[in-house]
Design a protein around this motif. Structure first.
Motif, PDB file in Angstrom:
ATOM      1  N   ALA A  27       0.695  -0.836   0.014  1.00  0.00           N
ATOM      2  CA  ALA A  27       0.257  -0.245  -0.170  1.00  0.00           C
ATOM      3  C   ALA A  27       0.462   1.337   0.205  1.00  0.00           C
ATOM      4  CB  ALA A  27      -1.234   0.198   1.368  1.00  0.00           C
ATOM      5  N   ASP A  29       1.682   3.919   1.990  1.00  0.00           N
ATOM      6  CA  ASP A  29       1.146   4.144   3.132  1.00  0.00           C
ATOM      7  C   ASP A  29       2.233   3.957   4.476  1.00  0.00           C
ATOM      8  OD1 ASP A  29       1.348   1.678   3.954  1.00  0.00           O
ATOM      9  OD2 ASP A  29      -1.013   1.594   5.356  1.00  0.00           O
ATOM     10  N   HIS A  32       2.973  -1.257   5.075  1.00  0.00           N
ATOM     11  CA  HIS A  32       1.917  -1.991   4.783  1.00  0.00           C
ATOM     12  C   HIS A  32       3.163  -2.801   3.468  1.00  0.00           C
ATOM     13  CE1 HIS A  32      -1.328  -1.315   6.716  1.00  0.00           C
ATOM     14  NE2 HIS A  32      -1.578  -2.684   6.510  1.00  0.00           N
TER      15      HIS A  32
END
Length: 76
Positions: A27, A29, A32
């Motif tokens: 991801a 972010d 992850h």
């Protein structure tokens, strides 16, 4: 707090100098990731223990700075 991909690779390579390490984001972010770690240190070691060894190399960052790490490990 996010953890950069490069930091994960550096920590794993420090613990397993002979390892071939590939870390990729799952991801956007910083929390992850998926990692593939191939090392002679895993010879004769169960998959569970291999994963524990990699988590130990991350020195407590798992579950904190690093939320999720999908691991694939094997011996070289």
């Amino acid at each position: 707090m996010a953890m950069p991909r490069v930091e994960i690779e550096t920590m794993i390579k420090a613990a397993f100098p002979d390892a071939r390490v590939e870390v990729r984001a799952l991801a956007d972010d910083g929390d992850h990731y998926a990692a593939t770690v191939v090392s002679s240190a895993f010879k004769g070691v169960s998959k569970v223990k291999q994963h524990q060894m990699v988590y130990a190399a991350l020195k407590g960052k798992m579950g904190g700075d690093l939320h999720a790490l999908a691991l694939t490990t094997s011996e070289s």
